[in-house]
Design an enzyme around this catalytic site. Sequence first.
Site, PDB file in Angstrom:
ATOM      1  N   SER A   1       0.719  -1.182  -0.063  1.00 40.47           N
ATOM      2  CA  SER A   1       0.042  -0.175  -0.036  1.00 40.47           C
ATOM      3  C   SER A   1       0.706   1.251   0.142  1.00 40.47           C
ATOM      4  O   SER A   1       1.845   1.197   0.271  1.00 40.47           O
ATOM      5  CB  SER A   1      -0.860  -0.073   1.115  1.00 40.47           C
ATOM      6  OG  SER A   1      -0.340  -0.094   2.296  1.00 40.47           O
ATOM      7  N   SER A   2       0.162   2.309   0.049  1.00 40.69           N
ATOM      8  CA  SER A   2       1.058   3.724  -0.031  1.00 40.69           C
ATOM      9  C   SER A   2       1.914   3.930  -1.163  1.00 40.69           C
ATOM     10  O   SER A   2       2.941   4.650  -0.993  1.00 40.69           O
ATOM     11  CB  SER A   2       2.067   3.826   1.124  1.00 40.69           C
ATOM     12  OG  SER A   2       1.201   3.705   2.408  1.00 40.69           O
TER      13      SER A   2
ATOM     14  N   ASP B   1      -7.517  11.009  -0.758  1.00 43.26           N
ATOM     15  CA  ASP B   1      -7.398  11.127  -2.100  1.00 43.26           C
ATOM     16  C   ASP B   1      -8.362  12.067  -2.940  1.00 43.26           C
ATOM     17  O   ASP B   1      -7.852  12.548  -3.953  1.00 43.26           O
ATOM     18  CB  ASP B   1      -7.465   9.844  -2.901  1.00 43.26           C
ATOM     19  CG  ASP B   1      -6.134   9.014  -2.523  1.00 43.26           C
ATOM     20  OD1 ASP B   1      -5.224   9.438  -2.400  1.00 43.26           O
ATOM     21  OD2 ASP B   1      -6.367   7.886  -2.206  1.00 43.26           O
TER      22      ASP B   1
ATOM     23  N   GLU C   1     -11.162  -7.753   1.612  1.00 43.49           N
ATOM     24  CA  GLU C   1     -12.494  -6.850   1.775  1.00 43.49           C
ATOM     25  C   GLU C   1     -12.378  -6.134   0.118  1.00 43.49           C
ATOM     26  O   GLU C   1     -13.498  -5.664  -0.395  1.00 43.49           O
ATOM     27  CB  GLU C   1     -12.358  -5.681   2.755  1.00 43.49           C
ATOM     28  CG  GLU C   1     -11.198  -5.181   2.821  1.00 43.49           C
ATOM     29  CD  GLU C   1     -10.187  -5.555   3.672  1.00 43.49           C
ATOM     30  OE1 GLU C   1      -9.956  -6.963   3.767  1.00 43.49           O
ATOM     31  OE2 GLU C   1      -9.512  -4.735   4.485  1.00 43.49           O
TER      32      GLU C   1
ATOM     33  N   CYS D   1     -10.469  26.609  12.251  1.00 43.96           N
ATOM     34  CA  CYS D   1     -11.593  25.844  12.852  1.00 43.96           C
ATOM     35  C   CYS D   1     -11.526  25.597  14.570  1.00 43.96           C
ATOM     36  O   CYS D   1     -11.570  26.561  14.912  1.00 43.96           O
ATOM     37  CB  CYS D   1     -12.042  24.174  12.182  1.00 43.96           C
ATOM     38  SG  CYS D   1     -13.478  23.639  12.434  1.00 43.96           S
TER      39      CYS D   1
ATOM     40  N   GLU E   1     -17.535  21.516  24.336  1.00 44.37           N
ATOM     41  CA  GLU E   1     -16.677  19.974  23.856  1.00 44.37           C
ATOM     42  C   GLU E   1     -16.281  19.171  24.928  1.00 44.37           C
ATOM     43  O   GLU E   1     -15.973  18.140  24.975  1.00 44.37           O
ATOM     44  CB  GLU E   1     -15.973  20.341  22.649  1.00 44.37           C
ATOM     45  CG  GLU E   1     -15.366  19.116  22.076  1.00 44.37           C
ATOM     46  CD  GLU E   1     -14.644  19.484  20.590  1.00 44.37           C
ATOM     47  OE1 GLU E   1     -14.581  20.565  20.038  1.00 44.37           O
ATOM     48  OE2 GLU E   1     -14.093  18.608  20.128  1.00 44.37           O
TER      49      GLU E   1
ATOM     50  N   ARG F   1     -18.727  20.717  14.859  1.00 45.46           N
ATOM     51  CA  ARG F   1     -20.132  20.588  15.685  1.00 45.46           C
ATOM     52  C   ARG F   1     -20.258  21.859  16.494  1.00 45.46           C
ATOM     53  O   ARG F   1     -21.503  22.235  16.845  1.00 45.46           O
ATOM     54  CB  ARG F   1     -19.878  19.422  16.505  1.00 45.46           C
ATOM     55  CG  ARG F   1     -21.305  18.826  16.950  1.00 45.46           C
ATOM     56  CD  ARG F   1     -21.320  17.425  17.574  1.00 45.46           C
ATOM     57  NE  ARG F   1     -21.507  16.781  16.625  1.00 45.46           N
ATOM     58  CZ  ARG F   1     -20.480  15.771  16.122  1.00 45.46           C
ATOM     59  NH1 ARG F   1     -19.374  15.757  16.573  1.00 45.46           N
ATOM     60  NH2 ARG F   1     -20.738  14.878  15.066  1.00 45.46           N
TER      61      ARG F   1
ATOM     62  N   HIS G   1     -12.793  25.412   7.023  1.00 43.26           N
ATOM     63  CA  HIS G   1     -11.453  24.916   6.234  1.00 43.26           C
ATOM     64  C   HIS G   1     -10.968  25.363   4.958  1.00 43.26           C
ATOM     65  O   HIS G   1     -11.121  24.770   3.638  1.00 43.26           O
ATOM     66  CB  HIS G   1     -11.583  23.372   6.418  1.00 43.26           C
ATOM     67  CG  HIS G   1     -11.562  22.921   7.674  1.00 43.26           C
ATOM     68  ND1 HIS G   1     -10.424  22.604   8.430  1.00 43.26           N
ATOM     69  CD2 HIS G   1     -12.745  22.527   8.306  1.00 43.26           C
ATOM     70  CE1 HIS G   1     -11.059  21.693   9.468  1.00 43.26           C
ATOM     71  NE2 HIS G   1     -12.318  21.850   9.569  1.00 43.26           N
TER      72      HIS G   1
ATOM     73  N   GLU H   1      -7.979  25.391   3.680  1.00 43.65           N
ATOM     74  CA  GLU H   1      -7.130  24.563   3.079  1.00 43.65           C
ATOM     75  C   GLU H   1      -7.763  23.527   1.932  1.00 43.65           C
ATOM     76  O   GLU H   1      -7.123  23.043   1.146  1.00 43.65           O
ATOM     77  CB  GLU H   1      -6.378  23.533   4.090  1.00 43.65           C
ATOM     78  CG  GLU H   1      -7.036  22.539   4.812  1.00 43.65           C
ATOM     79  CD  GLU H   1      -7.733  23.010   5.755  1.00 43.65           C
ATOM     80  OE1 GLU H   1      -8.198  24.175   6.189  1.00 43.65           O
ATOM     81  OE2 GLU H   1      -8.218  22.082   6.996  1.00 43.65           O
TER      82      GLU H   1
HETATM   83  N1  GLN Z   1     -13.772  20.165  17.629  1.00 49.21           N
HETATM   84  C1  GLN Z   1     -14.601  21.142  17.028  1.00 49.21           C
HETATM   85  C2  GLN Z   1     -15.716  21.079  16.915  1.00 49.21           C
HETATM   86  O1  GLN Z   1     -16.142  20.080  16.460  1.00 49.21           O
HETATM   87  C3  GLN Z   1     -13.327  21.660  15.917  1.00 49.21           C
HETATM   88  C4  GLN Z   1     -13.761  20.737  14.622  1.00 49.21           C
HETATM   89  C5  GLN Z   1     -12.510  21.094  13.560  1.00 49.21           C
HETATM   90  O2  GLN Z   1     -11.490  21.493  13.710  1.00 49.21           O
HETATM   91  N2  GLN Z   1     -12.835  20.501  12.349  1.00 49.21           N
HETATM   92  O3  GLN Z   1     -16.636  22.037  16.525  1.00 49.21           O
END
Ligand code: GLN
Length: 540
Positions: A13-14, A71, A148, A378, A402, A467, A512, A514
């Site tokens: 793999s990889s 990917d 699998e 985030c 959290e 979340r 995000h 990125e």
């Molecule tokens: N743990 C945080 C949340 O659920 C940030 C999640 C994250 O950085 N993707 O809101």
Amino acid sequence: MTKFIFVTGGVVSSLGKGIAAASLGALLQARGYSVRLRKLDPYLNVDPGTMSPFQHGEVYVTEDGTETDLDLGHYERFTGVSARASDSTTTGKIYSAVLAKERRGDYLGATVQVVPHIIDEIKAFITADLTDEDFIICEIGGTVGDIEGLPFLEAIRQLSNDLGRENTLFIHLTLLPYIATAGELKTKPTQHSVRDLLSFGIQPDILLCRSDRPIPEDAKHKLGLFCNVRPERVIEAKDIDTIYQVPMSYHQEGLDWQVCRYFGLKANNDLDLSKWHTIVNRIHHPDGQVNIAIVGKYISLLDAYKSLSEALIHGGIANNIRVKLHWVDSDNPQNLQDELIGMQGVLVPGGFGERGIEGKLKAIQIAREKKIPYLGICFGMQLAVIETARNLLGLKEASSTEFGPTPDPVIGLMTEWMDGKNLQQRSQEGDLGGTMRLGSYRCKLQEGSLAHKIYGSSSIYERHRHRYEVNATYHDQLKNVGLHFTGLSPDGQLPEIIEHQNHPWFVGVQFHPELKSRPFDPHPLFVSFIEAAIHQERLV
Ligand code: GLN
């Protein structure tokens, strides 16, 4: 008619099937064809959302809010085509769909079996939701011979009969290990792997052979002979130092030409790869180096931050600078101060759970106080709010729900929000899988803010996966100490971007960025962050 290319992997793999598939996609695009890439993962999880990044690398999120394999990120970065939910499946998803149909009674009394029902579901996935693309490239996860993976191999074997051999092509990616004592690249593992594939009824049309050195002609002939593949279709995939060079290297070896010839398509020889030349040239000849610390807890598996490290490289390409990433373990807060010496920018990426937050909070405090450019993504934004609440507002127990109950929940559970016209509701007891705020949401930017300047627009779309949310009721208090919410959801309820006013470059984003950065279209936040870091003295 749409042509289907199936990419399988053998020996180990990889080997980089994802990059191989993405590179072929980019080459076919350069020849003027439209492409779509799909991934089939043989594990039982419905999606990778509930898997630890330590095990499976980052979870990539599509525009339409599906949690997928990393990917898919390579596919988007190499081809610029945004992936959809219909581009990624797993054994778990396939079985869930079949079992739901069985419960509904859709199979009309039949005994539900792997063959034909599971196989048909996989075939339906591969051929569904197409928009007249010239090529669909399907990557089969795992390595040939894994138990699998068998239903996926059976499905693509059947499909090549259904669609016709002239419309389907099998590419097998393998490894030729170099044995120093013999002074030779060994072909035997590849022969065995192809024999495995043949035992499932699949004859590969092209062999893509990874090796750490050039493959001699006689080895190619031997492979061709024993694997029943023409020698010119045994393609060398030599190790190279940047993934963005892979398309050019495959092109030199004739991969795209062989694919076109196989399908009887016109293959003009003057395809334009200049954009790839430009970025590879910039990566190889930067004007200098900038040092960025990434403070996280999954640093032992760098795939956990794949899109992030690529986006930083893209920011470097745009600024003609090499971005040196320093991975700082947030589980060791005692050494943090020392580890940040020499840094010109600090980044705290996305993350989950309480472990390691002390180290991250410390890094954020140092970046804020020493006025080092800071980008919080985030979790990195949420922790920046907690840091400010604790250290500038004096709310010593400010935290995120959290991590458990807190008197000052500056970050709290998102129980209700609007997803377009639909109301979404969540509770602390709900399922974890697939229930976050996921995918693309609009965000309004405040005129005159740094974010507004960076994006050059007052309305943006970015992808989410979280979340919890910043608690907007603390905005006035936070503003008093210089922390402004400069990006908000269209209804003004959800803080999406924060900025410290008393700092040259301190930005936190709830999304995000990125995930949307591409080498040819670097994300503006990363371009600006790297630019700010270039002008920053190294931390002493
Ligand atoms: N743990 C945080 C949340 O659920 C940030 C999640 C994250 O950085 N993707 O809101």
